[in-house]
Design a protein around this motif. Structure first.
Motif, PDB file in Angstrom:
ATOM      1  N   ALA A 129     -10.568 -15.889   5.170  1.00  0.00           N
ATOM      2  CA  ALA A 129     -10.413 -16.365   3.788  1.00  0.00           C
ATOM      3  C   ALA A 129     -11.628 -15.987   2.950  1.00  0.00           C
ATOM      4  CB  ALA A 129     -10.199 -17.874   3.782  1.00  0.00           C
ATOM      5  N   SER A 133     -12.017 -13.791  -0.483  1.00  0.00           N
ATOM      6  CA  SER A 133     -12.702 -14.355  -1.642  1.00  0.00           C
ATOM      7  C   SER A 133     -13.763 -13.395  -2.177  1.00  0.00           C
ATOM      8  CB  SER A 133     -13.347 -15.691  -1.260  1.00  0.00           C
ATOM      9  OG  SER A 133     -14.032 -16.234  -2.350  1.00  0.00           O
ATOM     10  N   VAL A 141     -11.199 -20.919  -2.451  1.00  0.00           N
ATOM     11  CA  VAL A 141     -10.883 -20.946  -1.024  1.00  0.00           C
ATOM     12  C   VAL A 141     -10.753 -22.403  -0.599  1.00  0.00           C
ATOM     13  CG1 VAL A 141     -11.691 -20.330   1.282  1.00  0.00           C
ATOM     14  CG2 VAL A 141     -12.170 -18.809  -0.638  1.00  0.00           C
TER      15      VAL A 141
END
Length: 193
Positions: A129, A133, A141
């Motif tokens: 993640a 980002s 996130v």
């Protein structure tokens, strides 16, 4: 001396070949959310199910990495249920899975914007993640209790690619340019992770 050089060359070649043959192929499942009668978020004749399917197919088509296999949970306008999607992911046991979606503000505000990444509550998923980002600036996130995150037994993230009720993001994600650029960014994260 010549024989020694030949032996060294053969050994070096053998090592290189064994290294390249032993390198395992990375497998990534891309889930294009919604499909079939489930349009997902939609505005002005533009539906989430079409946007995410187009982007998923582009990710697969753009992949030139011989050591990366991209598998789609759907490659047409069908609707595999959430259970079928996670079953497929769990059967394939990929390195990780990415579910693609387009956001829709409950307030119907046209000012809502941005990329969001939802991840499972584990380190591998969180690391993935964070990579997304970094690639998609100004993204949020966070964790969420979503079926695909909860039921997948492999590191999984769910990407909200933008807001369909934001005219700029909707037009971008519905365009050929926007879909290609989004697919390229996602693929670059996959190749770099």
């Amino acid at each position: 001396m010549k024989n020694l050089l030949k032996i060294i060359s053969v050994v070096a070649l053998s090592i290189l070949l064994s290294f390249s043959l032993s390198k395992e192929k990375k497998v990534v499942v891309i889930d294009a959310g919604h499909g079939g009668n489930d349009l997902g978020a939609n505005r002005n004749g533009i539906s989430e199910k079409e946007i995410v399917l187009n982007i998923a197919k582009k990710i697969k088509a753009l992949n030139q990495n011989q050591n990366l296999e991209i598998i789609l949970t759907r490659d047409d306008d069908s609707y595999p249920s959430l259970a079928q999607r996670t079953e497929k992911i769990n059967e394939l046991k990929p390195d990780y899975a990415i579910s693609l979606h387009v956001n829709n503000s409950p307030r119907q505000s046209t000012e809502m914007k941005g990329f969001e990444v939802f991840f499972q509550d584990n380190e591998a998923s969180k690391n993935l993640a964070n990579k997304f980002s970094e690639k998609f600036k100004d993204s949020k996130v966070k964790t969420a209790n979503l079926h695909i995150l909860r039921e997948s037994k492999t590191p999984t993230v769910l990407l909200e690619l933008g807001f369909i009720n934001n005219p700029d993001e909707r037009d971008y994600l519905a365009s050929e340019k926007g879909q290609t650029e989004t697919a390229e960014k996602i693929l670059s994260v996959i190749n770099g992770h």
